[in-house]
Design a protein around this motif. Structure first.
Motif, mmCIF file in Angstrom:
data_model
loop_
_atom_site.group_PDB
_atom_site.id
_atom_site.type_symbol
_atom_site.label_atom_id
_atom_site.label_comp_id
_atom_site.label_asym_id
_atom_site.label_seq_id
_atom_site.Cartn_x
_atom_site.Cartn_y
_atom_site.Cartn_z
ATOM 1 N N THR A 131 0.627 -1.273 0.013
ATOM 2 C CA THR A 131 0.148 -0.005 -0.012
ATOM 3 C C THR A 131 0.843 1.290 -0.178
ATOM 4 O O THR A 131 1.851 1.229 0.940
ATOM 5 C CB THR A 131 -0.930 0.054 1.319
ATOM 6 N N PRO A 132 0.527 2.060 -0.594
ATOM 7 C CA PRO A 132 1.203 3.549 -0.688
ATOM 8 C C PRO A 132 1.266 4.300 0.723
ATOM 9 O O PRO A 132 0.377 4.139 1.538
ATOM 10 C CB PRO A 132 0.539 4.649 -1.807
ATOM 11 N N GLY A 133 2.355 4.695 1.053
ATOM 12 C CA GLY A 133 2.523 5.108 2.298
ATOM 13 C C GLY A 133 3.834 5.826 2.868
ATOM 14 O O GLY A 133 4.752 5.898 1.932
ATOM 15 N N ILE A 151 0.443 12.523 0.971
ATOM 16 C CA ILE A 151 -0.298 11.494 0.568
ATOM 17 C C ILE A 151 -1.737 11.656 0.168
ATOM 18 O O ILE A 151 -2.270 11.144 -1.006
ATOM 19 C CB ILE A 151 -0.236 10.421 1.538
ATOM 20 N N GLY A 152 -2.429 12.743 0.955
ATOM 21 C CA GLY A 152 -3.713 12.912 0.833
ATOM 22 C C GLY A 152 -4.616 12.355 1.774
ATOM 23 O O GLY A 152 -4.407 11.132 1.770
ATOM 24 N N TYR A 153 -5.623 12.963 2.342
ATOM 25 C CA TYR A 153 -6.622 12.349 3.081
ATOM 26 C C TYR A 153 -7.696 11.867 2.588
ATOM 27 O O TYR A 153 -7.982 12.116 1.304
ATOM 28 C CB TYR A 153 -6.987 13.724 4.282
ATOM 29 N N PRO A 154 -8.191 10.867 3.026
ATOM 30 C CA PRO A 154 -7.951 10.218 4.462
ATOM 31 C C PRO A 154 -6.724 9.300 4.370
ATOM 32 O O PRO A 154 -6.369 8.645 3.421
ATOM 33 C CB PRO A 154 -9.226 9.466 4.947
ATOM 34 N N VAL A 155 -6.027 9.126 5.690
ATOM 35 C CA VAL A 155 -4.746 8.353 5.741
ATOM 36 C C VAL A 155 -4.995 7.497 7.174
ATOM 37 O O VAL A 155 -5.857 7.775 7.897
ATOM 38 C CB VAL A 155 -3.438 9.019 5.872
ATOM 39 N N LEU A 156 -4.426 6.372 7.038
ATOM 40 C CA LEU A 156 -4.251 5.694 8.469
ATOM 41 C C LEU A 156 -2.900 5.901 9.133
ATOM 42 O O LEU A 156 -1.879 6.091 8.474
ATOM 43 C CB LEU A 156 -4.227 4.340 8.241
ATOM 44 N N ILE A 157 -3.011 6.226 10.620
ATOM 45 C CA ILE A 157 -1.595 6.246 11.298
ATOM 46 C C ILE A 157 -1.591 5.004 12.042
ATOM 47 O O ILE A 157 -2.786 4.499 12.541
ATOM 48 C CB ILE A 157 -1.828 7.193 12.568
ATOM 49 N N LYS A 158 -0.663 4.074 11.856
ATOM 50 C CA LYS A 158 -0.628 2.831 12.410
ATOM 51 C C LYS A 158 0.789 2.569 13.179
ATOM 52 O O LYS A 158 1.683 2.841 12.836
ATOM 53 C CB LYS A 158 -0.666 1.947 11.334
ATOM 54 N N LYS A 201 -2.014 5.547 2.886
ATOM 55 C CA LYS A 201 -3.232 5.947 2.164
ATOM 56 C C LYS A 201 -4.423 5.089 2.540
ATOM 57 O O LYS A 201 -4.423 3.493 2.888
ATOM 58 C CB LYS A 201 -3.000 5.908 0.770
ATOM 59 N N TYR A 202 -5.415 5.856 2.874
ATOM 60 C CA TYR A 202 -6.773 4.983 3.370
ATOM 61 C C TYR A 202 -7.475 4.495 2.069
ATOM 62 O O TYR A 202 -7.728 5.487 1.316
ATOM 63 C CB TYR A 202 -7.620 5.897 4.342
ATOM 64 N N MET A 292 -0.452 -5.634 3.750
ATOM 65 C CA MET A 292 -0.592 -4.707 4.579
ATOM 66 C C MET A 292 0.506 -4.939 5.827
ATOM 67 O O MET A 292 1.357 -4.081 6.159
ATOM 68 C CB MET A 292 -1.998 -4.619 5.363
ATOM 69 N N GLU A 293 0.470 -6.266 6.241
ATOM 70 C CA GLU A 293 1.211 -6.795 7.334
ATOM 71 C C GLU A 293 1.161 -8.253 7.403
ATOM 72 O O GLU A 293 0.423 -8.963 6.837
ATOM 73 C CB GLU A 293 0.866 -6.204 8.647
ATOM 74 N N MET A 294 2.202 -8.865 8.218
ATOM 75 C CA MET A 294 2.050 -10.388 8.318
ATOM 76 C C MET A 294 1.667 -10.516 10.050
ATOM 77 O O MET A 294 2.445 -9.912 10.919
ATOM 78 C CB MET A 294 3.360 -11.043 7.924
ATOM 79 N N ASN A 295 1.030 -11.485 10.410
ATOM 80 C CA ASN A 295 0.739 -11.709 11.824
ATOM 81 C C ASN A 295 1.443 -13.233 11.957
ATOM 82 O O ASN A 295 1.082 -14.178 11.289
ATOM 83 C CB ASN A 295 -0.761 -11.823 12.300
ATOM 84 N N THR A 296 2.514 -12.992 12.821
ATOM 85 C CA THR A 296 3.592 -14.254 12.942
ATOM 86 C C THR A 296 2.911 -15.231 14.138
ATOM 87 O O THR A 296 3.930 -15.379 14.908
ATOM 88 C CB THR A 296 5.017 -13.863 13.141
#
Length: 617
Positions: A131-133, A151-158, A201-202, A292-296
């Motif tokens: 994902t772009p970010g 990036i342009g709204y809306p965005v996610l802060i993680k 980017k959301y 997005m991510e990996m849950n190990t």
């Protein structure tokens, strides 16, 4: 094969692991905090070891105590379940260094995927779309806001070290960014000990698609197909299913192959989940699905994968940890039917989904589905841990068959006096968009009140319950069947109501009714109906302007001062309870007349925190 196993967790996942281990002839050891001494997982294990006080940071999160418990009990291996220390690479290494078997991936694999920014960089190198970010090292608020603006709204802060919806905030506009960043960092530091964040980017029409992967120590990696976890509330999964609705064979092959590449890129061993976000504005397409991510670790929603594949993933974990190759090859795995899981939480939808605590005086879940739980009737739901108390999993030949079975089971559930989200889950399962398989992660937020269950039982349910109460004078669980007519005055959860239920009994005076109670269960909700009495009826409600703690917890922020003017809805105090932050706000425009909240302080339910004096009109 491992001969003895310590489960470094609690609740339903501990019971779930114990069940499989016992079927394999493996001796099981539970660990427990002081609050969990009488818990179901403690009684189900062959042995149990106390590891400290109720607070998780003094028990379940103390790796040294868990390793010591394993050694003292003679356990050969440690299974971390999910949550707590399951994705802590240092703990995994400590387990190995202690000469114990770690039922999970290598510490280096956990580290590689544990930090979202580094994981994304590695995925880019492996040819997995992301994902772009912004993944940069500069963590100043100014730089982070500048990147979000770009990036342009809306965005996610993680949170870089986050997961499970913790340490995540959606920001709709630039003027909201800094407040959201502060809250996100505070929650990330509290939950993970790391307040670093990344910006993404959301996606406007997002679907949460994830792939179950499994690797062994012999270089084999397979996938067990995808799950759809798009039905979420505040970034936390509510209902999950497998396979994903609308997923065609070509897109499935693309996303599952990408997941296998991702796992191989970190030399993965054991159970893991590669999570993707899809732009579903034009359906599921391979070119619009990003890592997005990996849950190990094992996921909460692993039962839906077990249902459609016929495999026991905990057994796979234990076999792989014992050095065996994967039980099946990729071409031996296939999808059979459809499965849907609902997470039953001890929370009250009518009060903004605040966690609910107390003793389960009644706890009966519907039939015809798999139930994974760590509680039973008589169990105490405490404020110390996650509020999920059970998972209900339905499997059928079609998605609609599974959906109906799950909705029926939830509809038939009786839980009292602890409140649950069962009624909310029924409404979500019956929503036209979910029925059609047209779900994205914003559905619950958009629908809002439209998904809230009924505030009161139906007239027919009340009438039959009143007839049971007057006719039998006995405490009973009750489900709606028919609607006989009777008459009298009653209390429904403390509120006085009139029920017209029979001309023949209309002259019976309320004080003459046998002083017993009846539980009404309808649509997944439970209410208590009792006879009305002219005296002793409590008149609830806080004083005007009094802001009370809705549950036990810890004050983590005080945002106002005594004498300060506040506006209706303005945040006054932030309370942390059951691993979540809860903002308490001003009930109307006015002035802070009294401030009793102090950051860091522990409070009980009903404690006066702030008193607001109404502004003169």
């Amino acid at each position: 094969m491992i001969a003895s196993l310590l489960i470094a967790n609690r609740g339903e996942i501990a019971c779930r692991i114990i069940r499989t281990a016992r079927s394999m002839g493996i001796h099981t050891v539970a660990v427990y905090s002081d609050a969990d001494a009488q818990s179901l997982h403690v009684r189900e294990a062959d042995d149990a070891v106390n590891i400290g006080p109720a607070a998780a940071r003094e028990s379940y999160l103390v790796g040294e105590r868990i390793i010591a418990a394993a050694k003292a009990s003679g356990a050969e291996a440690i299974h971390p379940g999910y949550g707590f220390l399951s994705e802590n690479a240092d703990f995994a290494q400590d387990v190995a260094d202690a000469g114990l078997v770690w039922v999970g991936p290598k510490p280096d694999s956990i580290r590689a995927m544990g930090l979202k920014d580094a994981a994304k960089a590695r995925m880019i190198d492996a040819g997995v779309p992301v994902t772009p970010g912004y993944l940069g090292e500069d963590q100043t608020p100014e730089r982070l806001k500048a990147e979000a603006d770009a990036i342009g709204y809306p965005v996610l802060i993680k949170a870089v070290a986050g997961g499970g919806g913790k340490g995540m905030r959606q920001v709709e506009a630039g003027d909201q960014f800094l407040d959201a960043l502060q809250s996100c960092r505070r929650e990330a530091a509290s939950s993970f000990g790391d307040d670093r964040v990344l910006i993404e980017k959301y996606i406007a029409s997002p679907r949460h698609i994830e792939v179950q992967v499994f690797g062994d120590a012999h270089g084999n990696v397979v996938h067990l197909f995808e799950r759809d976890c798009s039905l979420q509330r505040r970034h936390q999964k509510v209902i999950e299913e497998a396979p994903a609705p609308g997923m065609d064979a070509a897109t499935r092959a693309s996303v599952c192959e990408a997941a296998v590449r991702a796992a191989k890129a970190v030399d993965y061993v054991g159970a893991g989940t590669i999570e993707f976000i899809a732009d579903a504005s034009e359906g599921l397409r391979a070119d619009r699905i990003w890592f997005m991510e990996m849950n190990t670790r094992l996921q909460v929603e692993h039962p839906v994968t077990e249902a459609i594949t016929g495999q026991d993933l905990v057994e796979w974990q234990l076999r792989v940890a014992s050095g065996e190759p994967l039980p099946l090859t990729q071409d031996q795995l296939a999808i059979d039917g459809h499965a849907i899981e609902a997470r039953l939480y001890a929370e009250d939808p009518a009060k903004g989904f605040l966690p609910s605590i107390g003793t389960l005086e009644a706890f009966e879940l519907g039939e015809g589905v798999r139930v994974d739980t760590g509680v039973e009737q008589g169990s105490v739901i405490s404020p110390y841990y996650d509020p999920m108390i059970a998972k209900l999993i339905a499997h059928g030949p079609t998605r609609e068959a599974a959906r109906e079975a799950l909705a029926d089971a939830l509809d038939d559930s009786v839980v009292w006096p602890v409140r649950t989200n069962a009624g909310f889950l029924v409404e979500a399962l019956d929503h036209p968009a979910f029925v059609a398989g047209d779900v994205d992660t914003g559905l619950i937020a958009r629908e809002g009140e439209g998904l809230m269950p009924a505030a009161h039982p139906s007239d027919d349910a009340l009438a039959e319950a009143a007839a049971v109460l007057v006719g039998e004078g006995a405490f009973a669980g009750f489900r709606l069947n028919a609607a006989p007519r009777v008459a009298g005055r009653f209390l429904l959860d403390g509120e006085t109501i009139e029920i017209d239920f029979a001309e023949a009994l209309a002259d019976i005076a309320a004080p003459e009714v046998t002083l017993e109670s009846v539980l009404i269960s309808e649509g997944g909700q439970t209410w208590l109906l009792t006879p009305w009495r002219a005296t002793g009826v409590a008149q609830g409600g806080a004083a005007d302007g009094a802001v009370l703690s809705p549950m036990p917890g810890r004050i983590i922020a005080v945002d106002v001062a005594a004498g300060q003017q506040v506006a209706k809805g303005q945040k006054l105090v932030t309370l942390e309870a059951m691993k979540m932050e809860h903002s308490l706000v001003a009930p109307f425009d006015g002035t802070v007349a009294e401030l009793r909240a102090e950051a860091g302080g522990q409070v009980t339910e009903g404690t006066l925190l702030v008193s607001v004096e109404r502004a003169e009109s």
